[in-house]
Design an enzyme around this catalytic site. Structure first.
Site, PDB file in Angstrom:
ATOM      1  N   GLU A   1       0.886  -1.178   0.000  1.00  0.00           N
ATOM      2  CA  GLU A   1       0.000   0.000   0.000  1.00  0.00           C
ATOM      3  C   GLU A   1       0.912   1.213   0.000  1.00  0.00           C
ATOM      4  O   GLU A   1       1.486   1.564   1.026  1.00  0.00           O
ATOM      5  CB  GLU A   1      -0.891  -0.003   1.248  1.00  0.00           C
ATOM      6  CG  GLU A   1      -1.915  -1.128   1.315  1.00  0.00           C
ATOM      7  CD  GLU A   1      -3.053  -0.960   0.319  1.00  0.00           C
ATOM      8  OE1 GLU A   1      -3.075   0.043  -0.423  1.00  0.00           O
ATOM      9  OE2 GLU A   1      -3.912  -1.849   0.267  1.00  0.00           O
TER      10      GLU A   1
ATOM     11  N   CYS B   1      -2.110   9.450   2.486  1.00  0.00           N
ATOM     12  CA  CYS B   1      -1.669   8.861   1.210  1.00  0.00           C
ATOM     13  C   CYS B   1      -2.624   9.200   0.071  1.00  0.00           C
ATOM     14  O   CYS B   1      -2.206   9.338  -1.072  1.00  0.00           O
ATOM     15  CB  CYS B   1      -1.544   7.356   1.357  1.00  0.00           C
ATOM     16  SG  CYS B   1      -3.049   6.579   1.951  1.00  0.00           S
TER      17      CYS B   1
HETATM   18  P1  NAD Z   1       8.143   4.841   4.960  1.00  0.00           P
HETATM   19  O1  NAD Z   1       8.124   4.020   3.727  1.00  0.00           O
HETATM   20  O2  NAD Z   1       9.314   5.694   5.216  1.00  0.00           O
HETATM   21  O3  NAD Z   1       8.043   3.875   6.264  1.00  0.00           O
HETATM   22  C1  NAD Z   1       7.044   2.901   6.416  1.00  0.00           C
HETATM   23  C2  NAD Z   1       7.553   1.783   7.326  1.00  0.00           C
HETATM   24  O4  NAD Z   1       8.684   1.177   6.718  1.00  0.00           O
HETATM   25  C3  NAD Z   1       7.984   2.232   8.722  1.00  0.00           C
HETATM   26  O5  NAD Z   1       7.527   1.278   9.652  1.00  0.00           O
HETATM   27  C4  NAD Z   1       9.513   2.232   8.653  1.00  0.00           C
HETATM   28  O6  NAD Z   1      10.125   1.902   9.860  1.00  0.00           O
HETATM   29  C5  NAD Z   1       9.803   1.172   7.603  1.00  0.00           C
HETATM   30  N1  NAD Z   1      11.001   1.467   6.808  1.00  0.00           N
HETATM   31  C6  NAD Z   1      11.450   2.708   6.433  1.00  0.00           C
HETATM   32  N2  NAD Z   1      12.563   2.598   5.673  1.00  0.00           N
HETATM   33  C7  NAD Z   1      12.830   1.265   5.563  1.00  0.00           C
HETATM   34  C8  NAD Z   1      13.829   0.508   4.899  1.00  0.00           C
HETATM   35  N3  NAD Z   1      14.805   1.110   4.216  1.00  0.00           N
HETATM   36  N4  NAD Z   1      13.769  -0.832   4.971  1.00  0.00           N
HETATM   37  C9  NAD Z   1      12.785  -1.454   5.664  1.00  0.00           C
HETATM   38  N5  NAD Z   1      11.811  -0.792   6.322  1.00  0.00           N
HETATM   39  C10 NAD Z   1      11.819   0.543   6.276  1.00  0.00           C
HETATM   40  O7  NAD Z   1       6.781   5.665   4.974  1.00  0.00           O
HETATM   41  P2  NAD Z   1       6.255   6.729   6.005  1.00  0.00           P
HETATM   42  O8  NAD Z   1       7.077   7.978   5.935  1.00  0.00           O
HETATM   43  O9  NAD Z   1       6.084   6.118   7.350  1.00  0.00           O
HETATM   44  O10 NAD Z   1       4.781   7.019   5.399  1.00  0.00           O
HETATM   45  C11 NAD Z   1       4.578   7.868   4.321  1.00  0.00           C
HETATM   46  C12 NAD Z   1       4.371   7.117   3.025  1.00  0.00           C
HETATM   47  O11 NAD Z   1       3.418   6.094   3.179  1.00  0.00           O
HETATM   48  C13 NAD Z   1       3.819   8.020   1.933  1.00  0.00           C
HETATM   49  O12 NAD Z   1       4.449   7.725   0.714  1.00  0.00           O
HETATM   50  C14 NAD Z   1       2.343   7.654   1.888  1.00  0.00           C
HETATM   51  O13 NAD Z   1       1.708   7.950   0.662  1.00  0.00           O
HETATM   52  C15 NAD Z   1       2.407   6.201   2.176  1.00  0.00           C
HETATM   53  N6  NAD Z   1       1.151   5.695   2.707  1.00  0.00           N
HETATM   54  C16 NAD Z   1       0.392   4.861   1.953  1.00  0.00           C
HETATM   55  C17 NAD Z   1      -0.839   4.419   2.431  1.00  0.00           C
HETATM   56  C18 NAD Z   1      -1.730   3.492   1.644  1.00  0.00           C
HETATM   57  O14 NAD Z   1      -2.684   2.977   2.218  1.00  0.00           O
HETATM   58  N7  NAD Z   1      -1.500   3.276   0.369  1.00  0.00           N
HETATM   59  C19 NAD Z   1      -1.278   4.840   3.680  1.00  0.00           C
HETATM   60  C20 NAD Z   1      -0.468   5.687   4.413  1.00  0.00           C
HETATM   61  C21 NAD Z   1       0.736   6.111   3.927  1.00  0.00           C
END
Ligand code: NAD
Length: 481
Positions: free
Chosen positions: A223, A257
């Site tokens: 997602e 998102c």
């Molecule tokens: P992110 O991708 O930075 O982090 C998400 C999760 O992944 C966190 O738990 C984090 O600890 C982990 N993570 C981060 N970097 C990592 C890596 N290199 N390797 C493994 N795990 C890692 O996202 P965010 O800043 O927490 O959220 C914002 C993003 O999420 C935006 O792009 C938003 O559009 C998206 N989002 C999508 C939905 C959806 O339902 N489609 C909902 C909410 C947010």
């Protein structure tokens, strides 16, 4: 002389995770044989916990980024209740083996589809809806009969801690474990051979997750996010459009998102629309006045890193000639940014390429519908696309010529909580759908089972030796069946 095994720091973090995983693996075998009643009881226990701990949830999310308390109710707790109640109501029907009709060549056989749990699942969540985006997928995961390790975001420590407490209070650790931690813990978890990984977050990290999943060929639900276009033509009710866009964009401080990322407005009505938009933003978040730090109706940017990221996008656009219209104060010291409308944004500005994920809304214009396609289709497929128009032919033109994870017409963000609609992106904005039946399906292996009768059976007609008589049968088969 016996040699001592040196335990590296990396092994020390991986070891307990491996143990949790192994315990869940063992338990997942017994969960396969569980009755539906037991799954339902587990979900009811979760429902009761959410009901009785509503205030704790509100306090935790508010402490993390000042999300207004009622907004926690509507955007964190209510969607979880919707998911829970819808699942509890329909699980019996979803999980029941489905009888499958035999087509003519299969006469004599009986077929069905059974929904078996995938096994041990990993749920990795972002910070922007820290409760909803952990517990929502967990409902589908448990409904399908799996165990789960949940890794909430490190950026919302209060909610993450509460989720950990929730897991301890409601579930056996070998069914649900919440593991707090950042990127390193997430990567250690991703190295384990999960049966399914449900990841919510950015497209960049989505690629890391998919790569890790490919090591074990784990299935994935991704997602992700992206730039969701919001198209408004001259036939739209501009006041309604402005009100709904203002809400969809600026609630949660634009950190959603599916928030409108940018508006494409038909040039002839731009001025009128922008006036409505300003008015509606101030009515929603500033009680009719400019939005400042005293507003209790407006969430805050999560941290200084994100404030600086958004501010840099804004600065870059302004340096290139864009005109910002802030509807309140901006304070770098407190990471406060009121809603900003950005006009006359030139091509090449970074804000037109990167997902904004904050309270800045570029308003671009178009003269004809081909220009809309040019804007939308020159970017990766978005998670959501919004069309505000009272012209059917315009709406159909956009729908047929663009791709998006989901669409709302004359509305935005509402698609998320509709329990009967699949939610998710397409390609860069996501893979596989979630919510309701679609979430249950994502966490299940749809196992087809075909049963043949004893004695002579139709397929014998196609067994060798390959005679002339058989050639005639094959010709008939290719022509008619
Ligand atoms: P992110 O991708 O930075 O982090 C998400 C999760 O992944 C966190 O738990 C984090 O600890 C982990 N993570 C981060 N970097 C990592 C890596 N290199 N390797 C493994 N795990 C890692 O996202 P965010 O800043 O927490 O959220 C914002 C993003 O999420 C935006 O792009 C938003 O559009 C998206 N989002 C999508 C939905 C959806 O339902 N489609 C909902 C909410 C947010």
């Amino acid at each position: 002389m016996s040699k001592m095994i040196e335990i590296t720091a990396e092994m020390a973090t991986i070891l307990p995770l491996t143990q949790v995983f192994e315990k869940q693996k063992a338990r997942s075998l017994s969960l396969r044989k569980e009755s539906l009643k037991e799954r339902i009881a587990r979900l009811r226990k979760l429902e009761t916990w959410v009901q009785t701990n509503r205030e704790r949830i509100k306090k935790a999310v508010h402490a993390d980024f000042h999300k207004p308390l009622l907004e926690v109710d509507t955007s964190e707790i209510y969607p979880v209740f919707t998911e829970l109640r819808h699942t509890l109501k329909h699980l019996d029907e979803w999980a029941r083996p489905k009888k499958i009709d035999a087509t003519l060549p299969y006469i004599g056989t009986r077929s069905e589809i059974r929904y078996e749990p995938k096994g041990v699942c990993l749920i990795v969540a972002p910070w922007n809806f820290p409760f909803n985006l952990c517990v929502g997928p967990l409902v589908s995961c448990l409904a399908a009969g799996n165990t789960a390790i949940v890794k909430p975001s490190e950026l919302t420590p209060n909610t993450s801690r509460l989720l950990k407490e929730m897991a301890l209070e409601v579930f056996d650790a070998d069914v649900v474990t919440v593991i707090e931690g950042g990127v390193d813990i997430s990567q250690s978890l991703l190295a384990l051979p999960f049966d399914h990984i449900f990841f919510t977050g950015s497209p960049a990290v989505g690629k890391v997750v998919m790569k890790a999943a490919s090591e074990h060929l784990a299935s994935v639900t991704l997602e992700l996010g992206g730039k969701s276009p919001t198209i408004v033509d001259a036939s739209a009710n501009l006041k309604d459009a402005a009100k709904r866009i203002a809400f969809g964009k600026f609630f949660n401080n634009g950190q959603t998102c599916i928030a409108p990322d940018y508006v494409l407005i038909e040039e002839s009505v731009k001025q009128k629309f922008v006036e409505h938009l300003k008015n509606e933003i101030q009515l929603l978040f500033g009680e009719g006045k400019s939005v400042d730090e005293s507003s209790v109706h407006y969430a805050r940017i999560i941290n200084s890193k994100h404030f600086l990221r958004i501010n840099d996008l804004l600065k870059d656009a302004v340096e290139r000639g864009a005109k910002p219209e802030p509807l309140g104060s901006i304070n770098a010291r407190t990471n406060f940014m009121a809603p900003v409308i950005l006009l006359d944004v030139p091509t090449g500005a970074k804000i037109l390429d990167e997902e904004i994920f904050g309270p800045v809304l570029p308003v671009l214009t178009f003269k004809n519908k081909e220009e809309v396609l040019q804007q939308v289709n020159s970017r990766p497929k978005p998670l959501a696309l919004y069309i505000f128009s009272n012209h059917r032919s315009f709406r159909e033109y956009i729908l047929q010529n663009t791709s998006a994870g989901g669409v709302c017409i004359n509305e935005c963000v509402l698609q998320f909580t509709h329990p009967n609609l699949p939610f998710g992106g397409v390609n860069n904005s996501g893979i596989c759908k979630s919510h309701g039946y679609y979430g249950f399906q994502a966490f299940s292996n749809e196992k087809p089972i075909l049963r043949q009768k004893s004695g002579w059976a139709g397929p014998y007609l196609l067994h060798p030796p390959y005679t002339e008589k058989m050639k005639k049968i094959v010709d008939l088969l290719l022509k008619w069946f």
